[in-house]
Write an enzyme that holds these catalytic residues in place. Structure first.
Site, PDB file in Angstrom:
ATOM      1  N   GLN A 170       0.828  -1.217   0.000  1.00  0.00           N
ATOM      2  CA  GLN A 170       0.000   0.000   0.000  1.00  0.00           C
ATOM      3  C   GLN A 170       0.858   1.261   0.000  1.00  0.00           C
ATOM      4  O   GLN A 170       0.441   2.320   0.498  1.00  0.00           O
ATOM      5  CB  GLN A 170      -0.958   0.004   1.192  1.00  0.00           C
ATOM      6  CG  GLN A 170      -2.143  -0.926   1.016  1.00  0.00           C
ATOM      7  CD  GLN A 170      -2.994  -0.547  -0.206  1.00  0.00           C
ATOM      8  OE1 GLN A 170      -3.148   0.609  -0.561  1.00  0.00           O
ATOM      9  NE2 GLN A 170      -3.538  -1.560  -0.863  1.00  0.00           N
ATOM     10  N   SER A 171       2.049   1.199  -0.571  1.00  0.00           N
ATOM     11  CA  SER A 171       2.952   2.343  -0.581  1.00  0.00           C
ATOM     12  C   SER A 171       2.383   3.541  -1.349  1.00  0.00           C
ATOM     13  O   SER A 171       2.018   3.424  -2.530  1.00  0.00           O
ATOM     14  CB  SER A 171       4.280   1.924  -1.218  1.00  0.00           C
ATOM     15  OG  SER A 171       5.041   3.056  -1.562  1.00  0.00           O
ATOM     16  N   ASN A 172       2.319   4.682  -0.678  1.00  0.00           N
ATOM     17  CA  ASN A 172       1.927   5.925  -1.352  1.00  0.00           C
ATOM     18  C   ASN A 172       3.034   6.394  -2.285  1.00  0.00           C
ATOM     19  O   ASN A 172       2.782   6.959  -3.335  1.00  0.00           O
ATOM     20  CB  ASN A 172       1.650   7.019  -0.322  1.00  0.00           C
ATOM     21  CG  ASN A 172       0.574   6.601   0.655  1.00  0.00           C
ATOM     22  OD1 ASN A 172      -0.543   6.289   0.242  1.00  0.00           O
ATOM     23  ND2 ASN A 172       0.900   6.576   1.939  1.00  0.00           N
TER      24      ASN A 172
END
Ligand SMILES: *Cc1c(COP(=O)(O)O)cnc(C)c1O
Length: 325
Positions: free
Chosen positions: A75-77
């Site tokens: 879920q890396s921005n």
């Protein structure tokens, strides 16, 4: 002594607003709380990585690279924003994500796919190990990859937050506002390194406090101080005392990275319901939870002023629907 800034692209919608959180301040009976809206920077929603990528992608293109390669959690921005930047400048994008693919794509992972990024799962390998493989495969295919470290946190990326601090210092002087504290989520350290150096360069007095998301305070403090000093050297400015201003609080690590507890859930709901502002489950929810806790413990008093720097991440919310409801 003016900083010598490297090449920069203009991707972010700047300046991001500074707003008063009147209803949250009143509800907590604590200090006046203001918010710097870097969730509104733009680039496939927004977040703090936009400002870093303005410099990172400029360097990639100056070096004639045709692929951005970076690493992160599923879920890396940072990965999502790197994918968006690559799309915008017609570059390829390879993302190295930890672990194995989940059964379905939600949140940032869905956006990575829509933005056309290639996803490479690290499986049993560490992300840096897998990154080496991906970079060499791209080279074999005749590409020139530009590797970006975790969170875009090197001297190039951190430069984005030196400029962000200059932007904020201008806004604060217009508002005649001198916050006693500037508080935000800190993880790979580039944001904090840039803010601390910028505060030094552009004269911002308040205490700068990073709420650690996933590292013990002493480790992160050393990392941020080293990066702030290296960034000063890179920009050709003096960095006297900059390391002394690096302060990290690690009281809110909970069960670990991206594990949502009552702290984040309550902070997200309270901010949403009192201010109509969305925080994210991994970073800003934890940092705001920390700020609220500090207020409740009396660490910040009624007559003080605090600025919360929103660093984005709301694109991950839907991936955490079970934890948040
Ligand atoms: C990456 C990120 C941070 C942490 O920034 P660092 O520069 O890695 O310390 C904070 N908030 C959000 C939403 C992020 O995506």
């Amino acid at each position: 002594m003016n900083p010598k800034y490297p090449k920069r692209l203009q991707m972010a919608h700047l300046p991001t607003p500074v707003e008063k959180m009147a209803r949250l301040s009143q509800h907590l009976g604590g200090p006046e709380i203001y918010i710097k809206r870097d969730d509104l920077t733009g680039l496939a929603t927004g977040g703090n990585k936009t400002r870093k990528l303005e410099f990172l992608v400029a360097e990639a293109m100056a070096h004639q690279c045709d692929y951005l390669v970076t690493v992160g959690g599923p879920q890396s921005n940072h990965c999502r924003q790197t994918a968006a930047a690559a799309a915008r400048y017609g570059l390829g994008c390879a993302l190295v994500l930890s672990g194995d693919p989940p059964p379905a794509k939600y949140g940032n992972l869905l956006l990575d796919e829509l933005l056309g990024a290639e996803l490479h799962w690290a499986g049993q390998l560490t992300r840096p190990e897998r990154m080496v493989e991906v970079v060499s495969q791209l080279q074999t295919r005749g590409h020139k990859p530009y590797p970006i470290p975790l969170g875009g946190s090197n001297v190039i990326g951190a430069t984005g937050y030196v400029l962000a601090m200059q932007e904020l210092a201008g806004q604060l002087s217009q508002l005649e506002l001198q916050p006693d504290f500037i508080i935000f989520a800190s993880s790979s350290g580039g944001t904090q390194a840039g803010i601390v150096l910028g505060a030094q360069l552009f004269g911002c007095e308040g205490q700068i406090l990073g709420i650690s998301i996933d590292h013990p305070a002493d480790e992160l403090q050393i990392q941020v101080a080293a990066l702030a000093t290296a960034t000063a050297t890179h920009l050709d400015v003096a960095s006297v005392l900059v390391a002394d201003r690096v302060k990290v609080n690690d009281d809110y690590l909970g069960e670990g990275y991206a594990i949502v507890s009552d702290l984040e859930r309550d902070a997200i709901r309270l901010t949403a319901r009192l201010e109509g502002i969305l925080l994210d489950p991994v970073y800003t929810g934890r940092a705001m939870g920390g700020l609220i806790d500090l207020i409740q413990w009396g660490a910040l008093t009624k007559n003080q002023k605090v600025l919360f720097w929103h660093t984005g991440g709301t694109a991950a919310l839907s991936a955490f629907s079970e934890e948040l409801t």
